[in-house]
Motif scaffolding. Structure first.
Motif, short mmCIF file in Angstrom:
data_model
loop_
_atom_site.label_atom_id
_atom_site.label_comp_id
_atom_site.label_asym_id
_atom_site.label_seq_id
_atom_site.Cartn_x
_atom_site.Cartn_y
_atom_site.Cartn_z
N ALA A 70 1.13 -1.15 0.30
CA ALA A 70 -0.37 0.16 -0.29
C ALA A 70 0.80 1.13 0.17
O ALA A 70 1.52 1.36 1.03
N ASP A 71 0.70 2.09 -0.80
CA ASP A 71 1.29 3.47 -1.11
C ASP A 71 0.67 4.49 -0.17
O ASP A 71 1.34 5.81 -0.57
N ASP A 72 -0.90 4.98 0.11
CA ASP A 72 -1.47 5.91 0.88
C ASP A 72 -2.27 5.33 1.43
O ASP A 72 -2.21 4.10 1.03
N PHE A 73 -2.48 6.36 2.43
CA PHE A 73 -3.93 5.98 3.39
C PHE A 73 -5.09 5.88 2.76
O PHE A 73 -5.13 4.37 3.50
N ALA A 74 -5.12 5.93 2.13
CA ALA A 74 -6.84 5.14 1.26
C ALA A 74 -6.30 4.42 0.96
O ALA A 74 -7.79 3.46 1.34
N PHE A 115 -4.03 2.01 2.10
CA PHE A 115 -4.27 0.98 3.81
C PHE A 115 -5.48 0.69 4.22
O PHE A 115 -5.18 -0.33 5.44
N TYR A 116 -6.17 2.19 4.65
CA TYR A 116 -6.86 1.85 5.52
C TYR A 116 -7.74 0.69 5.39
O TYR A 116 -8.35 0.32 6.36
N PRO A 117 -8.48 0.19 3.95
CA PRO A 117 -8.86 -0.81 4.26
C PRO A 117 -8.84 -2.33 3.88
O PRO A 117 -9.10 -3.04 5.08
N LEU A 118 -7.65 -2.27 4.12
CA LEU A 118 -7.23 -3.29 4.36
C LEU A 118 -6.41 -3.91 6.07
O LEU A 118 -6.85 -4.67 6.13
N VAL A 119 -6.05 -2.53 6.17
CA VAL A 119 -5.82 -3.11 7.68
C VAL A 119 -7.14 -3.43 8.55
O VAL A 119 -7.50 -3.81 9.53
N GLY A 149 11.53 3.83 3.91
CA GLY A 149 10.51 3.45 4.11
C GLY A 149 11.24 2.46 4.95
O GLY A 149 9.94 1.34 3.85
N LEU A 150 11.76 1.98 5.56
CA LEU A 150 12.54 0.09 6.20
C LEU A 150 11.62 -0.21 6.44
O LEU A 150 11.68 -1.20 6.62
N LEU A 151 10.66 0.18 7.06
CA LEU A 151 9.77 0.97 8.53
C LEU A 151 8.37 -0.46 7.54
O LEU A 151 8.02 -1.28 8.15
N ARG A 152 8.76 0.09 6.25
CA ARG A 152 7.64 -0.87 5.22
C ARG A 152 7.78 -2.32 5.53
O ARG A 152 7.15 -3.42 5.30
N ASN A 153 9.07 -2.73 5.67
CA ASN A 153 9.62 -4.40 5.69
C ASN A 153 8.60 -4.97 6.72
O ASN A 153 8.60 -6.40 6.84
N THR A 154 8.41 -4.51 8.26
CA THR A 154 7.41 -4.84 9.15
C THR A 154 6.21 -6.03 8.74
O THR A 154 6.43 -6.95 9.39
N PHE A 155 5.71 -5.12 7.88
CA PHE A 155 4.28 -6.35 7.40
C PHE A 155 4.78 -7.53 6.31
O PHE A 155 4.52 -8.27 6.70
N MET A 156 5.78 -7.48 5.90
CA MET A 156 6.50 -8.52 4.93
C MET A 156 7.13 -9.11 5.69
O MET A 156 6.51 -10.66 6.16
#
Length: 415
Positions: free
Chosen positions: A90-94, A96-100, A162-169
């Motif tokens: 996901a690259d924006d909150f719009a 991201f939100y429905p997925l989370v 942007g490495l904090l994104r790796n937590t989701f992986m």
């Protein structure tokens, strides 16, 4: 530890590794990488509560009546793995939100399911459960240490990159592993009869509401909702608070809370059997009030020990109230609706209580915000301190101990 305990411990480890691996750093990720506003961050945290509110309906519908709990656990985590990978992309909150939101609707029921799978394999949950549940806390700690020290994804440079994104992986991989592993767990078939007439309350898992006819349990249920308002302040504000006042490595220091949770999880059976349910719950509530008082008057200089002590109290805060509450609920539920009852207490705490708590915490935090973007933290922390103390007094005066030994209070049989 026997083979069965080892299998259940691995389940708990992965269950909470997944949660701790992305939820702690969620606010930081959203603010820095998706440019989310404070309101949007609050919405994201509140998905936990919406998931918990829906959880009892899922559990009551499937785990108590139709399908094995371990199979449902596996399916939910496999779906969760796919959603975690989508959050990674996901690259924006719009987006991201429905997925989370969908992810938390699927994840929160698994908290009740792992408890149900564990309790059904035990002859004395009040003595055995803590030794299994402690591995969930260890999983949360390992996830946090991996993020901060093994991968350094939460350093200033890594966040900007942007490495904090790796937590989701990382959590997608762990969720996939637990999804597959769940199908190897001991069979946990539904206890409720399949051939009997089923009303709408039973179908939706609302049959566990019968527990509220017991005055003591109803008081405990209300206290569980109310004490989650102070809890929300910790989840939402602790890390930003420590960072804002200049505490070095705030995320690393916060793992002290989980380390203390391990210690007090192991001590919990001793407290329950020696002091009983009521006193153990009261100790937990008192710890919440004391923790926030320490936060209110501590600082990053000569009084930093007060902040460290406040963090370290997490073990008493969480274990002595929430884990004790799970054990108490299991004892009161009876054989047929144990999963529904666990789902119901999840609704009370992580659902209704936390939803209200995040809303209150957001408003109180805004009320004490300064024009330069900082906050008057003493006022923010004194609110949950006083609130927790008020809940303690109400519980002390309302909840009546049974005139029997503490061990029997925990082991009270089927309602």
């Amino acid at each position: 530890m026997n083979i069965l305990s080892t299998r259940l411990s691995i389940m708990m480890f992965l269950q909470f590794f997944i949660w701790g691996g992305w939820f702690v750093t969620l606010g930081t990720f959203l603010a820095h990488n998706l440019d989310a506003t404070g309101g949007q961050i609050g919405m994201a945290f509140s998905t936990q509560s919406w998931g918990a509110i829906i959880a009892p309906f899922i559990i009551g519908l499937i785990a108590d009546r139709y399908f094995n709990a371990e199979r449902i656990l596996g399916l939910l985590h496999l779906a969760g793995a796919a959603l975690m990978y989508s959050l990674y992309l996901a690259d924006d909150f719009a987006a991201f939100y429905p997925l989370v939101l969908l992810y938390m609707i699927l994840y929160m029921p698994t908290l009740a399911l792992v408890n149900s799978v564990s309790f059904r394999q035990m002859t004395d949950p009040s003595r055995e459960f803590a030794k299994i549940r402690v591995w969930g806390t260890i999983g949360w700690i390992v996830a946090g240490l991996a993020i901060s020290y093994a991968f350094a994804w939460d350093s200033a440079q890594a966040i900007e990159a942007g490495l904090l994104r790796n937590t989701f992986m990382m959590c997608a991989i762990a969720s996939l592993a637990l999804g597959i592993y769940s199908f190897t767990l001991p069979a946990t078939p539904p206890k409720a009869g399949k051939g009997e007439s089923v009303g709408i309350k039973e179908l939706l898992g609302l049959d566990a509401l019968k527990l509220l006819k017991d005055r003591n349990y109803a008081i405990f249920f209300i206290a569980s909702v109310l004490i989650c308002i102070p809890l929300a302040f910790y989840y939402q504000n602790a890390n930003p608070f420590l960072a804002e006042i200049g505490v070095a490595n705030p995320t690393g220091k916060m793992t002290l809370g989980q380390i203390s949770e391990v210690l007090f999880m192991l001590l919990l059976p001793i407290f329950i059997h020696r002091f009983g349910i009521k006193k153990t719950l009261l100790i937990g509530m008192l710890a919440w009030a004391l923790r926030y008082a320490l936060f209110a008057y501590g600082n990053s200089g000569d009084l930093i020990f007060m902040l460290i002590l406040g963090i370290a109290l997490h073990g008493i805060c969480y274990d002595f109230f929430f884990v004790t509450g799970q054990i108490y609920t299991d004892a009161r539920a009876g054989e047929r609706f144990k999963s529904s009852a666990q789902g119901m207490i999840t609704l009370a705490t992580y659902g209704v209580g936390m939803l209200i708590g995040f809303w209150v915490a957001g408003h109180i935090t805004d009320l004490f915000a300064n024009n330069d973007g900082t906050h008057a933290w003493q006022g923010i922390w004194l609110f949950p301190a006083v609130f927790a103390l008020a809940v303690l007094v109400l519980f002390l005066l309302s909840f009546k101990d049974k005139p029997r030994p503490a061990s029997e209070e925990v082991e009270a049989s089927q309602a």
